[in-house]
Design an enzyme around this catalytic site. Sequence first.
Site, mmCIF file in Angstrom:
data_model
loop_
_atom_site.group_PDB
_atom_site.id
_atom_site.type_symbol
_atom_site.label_atom_id
_atom_site.label_comp_id
_atom_site.label_asym_id
_atom_site.label_seq_id
_atom_site.Cartn_x
_atom_site.Cartn_y
_atom_site.Cartn_z
ATOM 1 N N TYR A 33 0.830 -1.206 0.000
ATOM 2 C CA TYR A 33 0.000 0.000 0.000
ATOM 3 C C TYR A 33 0.858 1.246 0.000
ATOM 4 O O TYR A 33 2.076 1.172 0.223
ATOM 5 C CB TYR A 33 -0.974 -0.008 1.182
ATOM 6 C CG TYR A 33 -0.346 0.272 2.536
ATOM 7 C CD1 TYR A 33 0.454 -0.667 3.166
ATOM 8 C CD2 TYR A 33 -0.560 1.489 3.179
ATOM 9 C CE1 TYR A 33 1.022 -0.401 4.403
ATOM 10 C CE2 TYR A 33 0.003 1.759 4.423
ATOM 11 C CZ TYR A 33 0.793 0.815 5.028
ATOM 12 O OH TYR A 33 1.358 1.075 6.250
ATOM 13 N N ARG A 52 8.322 4.032 -4.591
ATOM 14 C CA ARG A 52 8.345 3.017 -3.523
ATOM 15 C C ARG A 52 7.352 1.901 -3.810
ATOM 16 O O ARG A 52 7.627 0.724 -3.530
ATOM 17 C CB ARG A 52 8.077 3.644 -2.155
ATOM 18 C CG ARG A 52 8.214 2.594 -1.033
ATOM 19 C CD ARG A 52 8.153 3.190 0.337
ATOM 20 N NE ARG A 52 6.887 3.867 0.546
ATOM 21 C CZ ARG A 52 6.623 4.651 1.591
ATOM 22 N NH1 ARG A 52 7.558 4.868 2.513
ATOM 23 N NH2 ARG A 52 5.455 5.244 1.710
ATOM 24 N N ARG A 101 -8.010 -20.789 -1.950
ATOM 25 C CA ARG A 101 -6.932 -20.469 -1.006
ATOM 26 C C ARG A 101 -5.784 -21.451 -1.188
ATOM 27 O O ARG A 101 -6.008 -22.671 -1.163
ATOM 28 C CB ARG A 101 -7.457 -20.543 0.434
ATOM 29 C CG ARG A 101 -6.401 -20.204 1.479
ATOM 30 C CD ARG A 101 -6.999 -20.167 2.877
ATOM 31 N NE ARG A 101 -5.998 -19.775 3.873
ATOM 32 C CZ ARG A 101 -5.164 -20.621 4.486
ATOM 33 N NH1 ARG A 101 -5.232 -21.912 4.236
ATOM 34 N NH2 ARG A 101 -4.290 -20.173 5.364
ATOM 35 N N LYS A 150 6.455 -2.232 1.871
ATOM 36 C CA LYS A 150 5.297 -1.629 2.552
ATOM 37 C C LYS A 150 4.070 -2.534 2.399
ATOM 38 O O LYS A 150 3.173 -2.259 1.601
ATOM 39 C CB LYS A 150 5.043 -0.222 1.970
ATOM 40 C CG LYS A 150 4.150 0.635 2.840
ATOM 41 C CD LYS A 150 4.240 2.071 2.441
ATOM 42 C CE LYS A 150 3.194 2.937 3.088
ATOM 43 N NZ LYS A 150 3.239 2.981 4.542
ATOM 44 N N GLU A 182 12.000 2.247 14.334
ATOM 45 C CA GLU A 182 11.116 3.321 13.855
ATOM 46 C C GLU A 182 9.868 3.344 14.722
ATOM 47 O O GLU A 182 9.748 2.560 15.669
ATOM 48 C CB GLU A 182 10.759 3.102 12.376
ATOM 49 C CG GLU A 182 10.112 1.751 12.106
ATOM 50 C CD GLU A 182 9.899 1.451 10.623
ATOM 51 O OE1 GLU A 182 9.772 2.379 9.814
ATOM 52 O OE2 GLU A 182 9.848 0.247 10.295
HETATM 53 N N1 PMP Z 1 7.655 3.551 8.995
HETATM 54 C C1 PMP Z 1 6.513 2.856 8.996
HETATM 55 C C2 PMP Z 1 6.483 1.538 9.692
HETATM 56 C C3 PMP Z 1 5.362 3.358 8.366
HETATM 57 O O1 PMP Z 1 4.217 2.653 8.376
HETATM 58 C C4 PMP Z 1 5.424 4.636 7.760
HETATM 59 C C5 PMP Z 1 4.214 5.247 7.113
HETATM 60 N N2 PMP Z 1 3.596 4.463 6.203
HETATM 61 C C6 PMP Z 1 6.641 5.332 7.768
HETATM 62 C C7 PMP Z 1 7.747 4.754 8.399
HETATM 63 C C8 PMP Z 1 6.780 6.670 7.114
HETATM 64 O O2 PMP Z 1 6.800 6.554 5.733
HETATM 65 P P1 PMP Z 1 6.296 7.731 4.794
HETATM 66 O O3 PMP Z 1 7.085 8.940 5.165
HETATM 67 O O4 PMP Z 1 6.579 7.262 3.440
HETATM 68 O O5 PMP Z 1 4.832 7.899 5.087
#
Ligand code: PMP
Length: 286
Positions: A33, A52, A101, A150, A182
């Site tokens: 996403y 990305r 599935r 992502k 993070e």
């Molecule tokens: N880390 C994680 C785990 C996230 O989910 C996000 C936001 N989607 C970010 C960092 C920040 O990414 P971005 O600046 O591309 O939104």
Amino acid sequence: MTRTVYVNGTYLPETEAKISIFDRGFLMADGVYEVTSVLDGKLIDFDGHCARLGRSLAELEMAAPCSDAELLTIFRDLVRINDIVDGMVYLQVTRGNPGDRDFAYPPADTPPTLVAFTQNKPGLADSPAAKVGWKVISVPDMRWGRRDIKTTQLLYPSMAKMMAKAAAVDDSWFVQDGSVTEGTSNNAYIVKGNRIVTRQLSHDLLHGITRAAVLRLAAEAQMEVEERPFTIAEAQDADEAFVTSASAFVMPVVQIDGVDLAAGKPGPVAARLREIYIDEMRKTAI
Ligand code: PMP
């Protein structure tokens, strides 16, 4: 108001949008996403999000559902149809519906599922939270090992958000082998003197699109940037801290595990970067 959403080539009311129960996104979280912010009716850093998305798809050997130009048309259509001035466009691509599935990927010619919808957030750039800052707690990072992709596997980040709520704070920072990876849905930074410290890119964290822009703008503003891991103890001893994401932009962090930073007030570096970032994004939005 009923939103108009996009599903596989069709714009329709959200109440009529349907996805198969066999969709790999639903059964396996086999999907990726992107969240792109909208300010003044324009898309922020669209190219970064497209790049990305392409990388996430490639890492998972998933077919791209359409070209970047087609995606731009879809996003702009949704923003216009739903009258979004400030808000977000959420996009999800899954490996589609194999009709049953099975753990193995379906044949490569199975059409991917493409879904997009808007979220209306009036005054997105003037968030009151940015004036007071966030409080965070640290929690163990128990996510899988490819956080640079992502994917829609967001259960542990959701659990970490609930841990933050239970602790009456705003978010959680993930800690792995003693250092911060993070936040639940953002990249994490500390500031000591004129130096901004944030973890270097790897499989351990998402390569934030906002992170890339903010580090570039910080360097242009003659701020020093050091990309390396940092501990919670170092963060608690920092002058200030902040997080970045497409929807929170630059958000000051004023407390970590109960310890106030700079007397619990947002610091000047985070405030300045927030201002520079929002200004630049408004200028370059499309
Ligand atoms: N880390 C994680 C785990 C996230 O989910 C996000 C936001 N989607 C970010 C960092 C920040 O990414 P971005 O600046 O591309 O939104």
